[in-house]
Design a protein around this motif. Sequence first.
Motif, short mmCIF file in Angstrom:
data_model
loop_
_atom_site.label_atom_id
_atom_site.label_comp_id
_atom_site.label_asym_id
_atom_site.label_seq_id
_atom_site.Cartn_x
_atom_site.Cartn_y
_atom_site.Cartn_z
N TYR A 74 0.84 -1.21 0.00
CA TYR A 74 0.00 0.00 0.00
C TYR A 74 0.88 1.26 0.00
CZ TYR A 74 -4.10 2.89 0.95
OH TYR A 74 -5.10 3.82 0.85
N VAL A 75 1.93 1.25 0.80
CA VAL A 75 2.86 2.39 0.83
C VAL A 75 3.52 2.55 -0.55
CG1 VAL A 75 5.01 3.23 1.86
CG2 VAL A 75 3.21 2.29 3.33
N GLY A 76 3.92 1.44 -1.16
CA GLY A 76 4.51 1.48 -2.50
C GLY A 76 3.50 1.92 -3.55
N LEU A 77 2.23 1.55 -3.37
CA LEU A 77 1.18 1.97 -4.30
C LEU A 77 1.02 3.49 -4.28
CD1 LEU A 77 -1.16 1.34 -6.24
CD2 LEU A 77 -2.61 0.99 -4.22
N THR A 78 1.15 4.09 -3.11
CA THR A 78 1.06 5.55 -3.01
C THR A 78 2.13 6.20 -3.89
OG1 THR A 78 0.21 5.36 -0.76
CG2 THR A 78 1.10 7.50 -1.40
N LYS A 79 3.35 5.69 -3.81
CA LYS A 79 4.43 6.21 -4.66
C LYS A 79 4.12 5.97 -6.14
CE LYS A 79 9.25 5.64 -5.91
NZ LYS A 79 10.56 5.11 -5.61
N PHE A 80 3.65 4.78 -6.48
CA PHE A 80 3.34 4.44 -7.87
C PHE A 80 2.28 5.39 -8.44
CE2 PHE A 80 0.89 2.07 -11.06
CZ PHE A 80 1.91 1.70 -11.93
N THR A 119 8.75 14.43 -9.38
CA THR A 119 9.98 14.11 -10.09
C THR A 119 10.92 13.29 -9.22
OG1 THR A 119 11.01 16.19 -9.41
CG2 THR A 119 9.84 16.17 -11.54
N GLU A 120 10.64 13.25 -7.94
CA GLU A 120 11.43 12.47 -6.99
C GLU A 120 10.49 12.03 -5.87
OE1 GLU A 120 15.67 13.02 -4.69
OE2 GLU A 120 14.43 14.79 -4.96
N TYR A 121 10.56 10.75 -5.52
CA TYR A 121 9.70 10.24 -4.46
C TYR A 121 10.44 9.08 -3.80
CZ TYR A 121 5.27 9.04 -2.14
OH TYR A 121 4.27 8.82 -1.21
N ALA A 122 11.20 9.39 -2.78
CA ALA A 122 11.97 8.38 -2.06
C ALA A 122 11.29 8.07 -0.73
CB ALA A 122 13.39 8.85 -1.82
N TYR A 123 11.34 6.82 -0.34
CA TYR A 123 10.83 6.43 0.97
C TYR A 123 11.47 5.11 1.37
CZ TYR A 123 7.90 2.69 -0.85
OH TYR A 123 7.46 1.53 -1.44
N GLU A 124 11.41 4.82 2.65
CA GLU A 124 11.83 3.53 3.19
C GLU A 124 10.72 3.02 4.09
OE1 GLU A 124 15.68 3.53 5.13
OE2 GLU A 124 16.37 5.11 3.77
N PHE A 125 10.53 1.72 4.07
CA PHE A 125 9.51 1.07 4.90
C PHE A 125 10.19 -0.04 5.69
CE2 PHE A 125 6.61 -2.38 5.75
CZ PHE A 125 5.43 -1.77 6.12
N THR A 126 10.08 0.01 7.01
CA THR A 126 10.63 -1.04 7.86
C THR A 126 9.56 -1.47 8.85
OG1 THR A 126 12.81 0.02 7.71
CG2 THR A 126 12.51 -1.65 9.42
N GLY A 127 9.08 -2.70 8.69
CA GLY A 127 8.06 -3.23 9.59
C GLY A 127 8.68 -3.60 10.93
N TYR A 128 7.91 -3.42 11.99
CA TYR A 128 8.35 -3.81 13.33
C TYR A 128 7.87 -5.23 13.62
CZ TYR A 128 9.33 1.14 14.21
OH TYR A 128 9.81 2.42 14.17
N GLY A 129 8.41 -6.20 12.93
CA GLY A 129 8.04 -7.59 13.15
C GLY A 129 6.72 -7.93 12.51
N PRO A 130 6.21 -9.13 12.79
CA PRO A 130 4.95 -9.55 12.18
C PRO A 130 3.78 -8.76 12.77
CG PRO A 130 5.70 -11.21 13.73
CD PRO A 130 6.78 -10.17 13.64
N ALA A 131 2.70 -8.72 11.99
CA ALA A 131 1.49 -8.05 12.47
C ALA A 131 0.84 -8.89 13.56
CB ALA A 131 0.52 -7.85 11.31
N MET A 132 0.02 -8.27 14.37
CA MET A 132 -0.75 -8.98 15.39
C MET A 132 -2.15 -9.20 14.84
SD MET A 132 0.62 -7.02 18.86
CE MET A 132 -1.00 -6.53 19.22
N LEU A 133 -2.55 -10.47 14.72
CA LEU A 133 -3.87 -10.81 14.20
C LEU A 133 -4.84 -11.07 15.34
CD1 LEU A 133 -2.33 -11.10 11.51
CD2 LEU A 133 -3.64 -13.16 11.09
#
Length: 193
Positions: A74-80, A119-133
């Motif tokens: 989803y975060v990558g889709l925003t950039k796309f 013209t430029e869209y940089a980001y980094e995504f780092t998850g904090y471990g697995p999600a809690m279901l």
Amino acid sequence: MTRPWTVRLAAGLVAATAVLTGCSEKQEANETLPTNGAAETTPELPPLGPEDFPVPAEAREMTPEGAVAFVRYYVGLTKFVAENSLDPEPLLQLSQDCRTCIRIAQSLDEDRAANRRYTEYAYEFTGYGPAMLDGETAQMGFLYVQGPITVVDQAGKVVTDRSAPTPVELQSGAVLLWKPEQATWVITGLTVG
């Protein structure tokens, strides 16, 4: 009189010779692998997201890892959507009652309507471990580093209130809901920063 062990030895040698002779004969190799009878097939998921940037299969699993993969997507889709000046409708389709998601989609739509380009869209995504279901919901935390992002107007001039020249670390989180009819997660809450 023949001894019983001699008869057994002779019978064993005859049997061993028969086995060894059978193993040394040339045989054709089987060209097909054995099957378990019924062919196992994985049902194909209907496509979601833009044709050139679909939701990946791993993001469509009802697992802690699948929830993380969905938020990463989803975060990558925003950039796309931003970089390609696309209609932000896919962001809305993959969310439900998410105010932040609506604001992001509206902002991207305003840029598109004003003929602004990223013209430029940089980001980094780092998850904090697995999600809690918990049933059909999931929660996860992540670090989102935004920037640099450069938005320009029709004349090529930088739009400063839409741009971020230096990276900013934002502690973030997402709440998701599983949609079994589509075999996907949707975002119901998104906190960025």
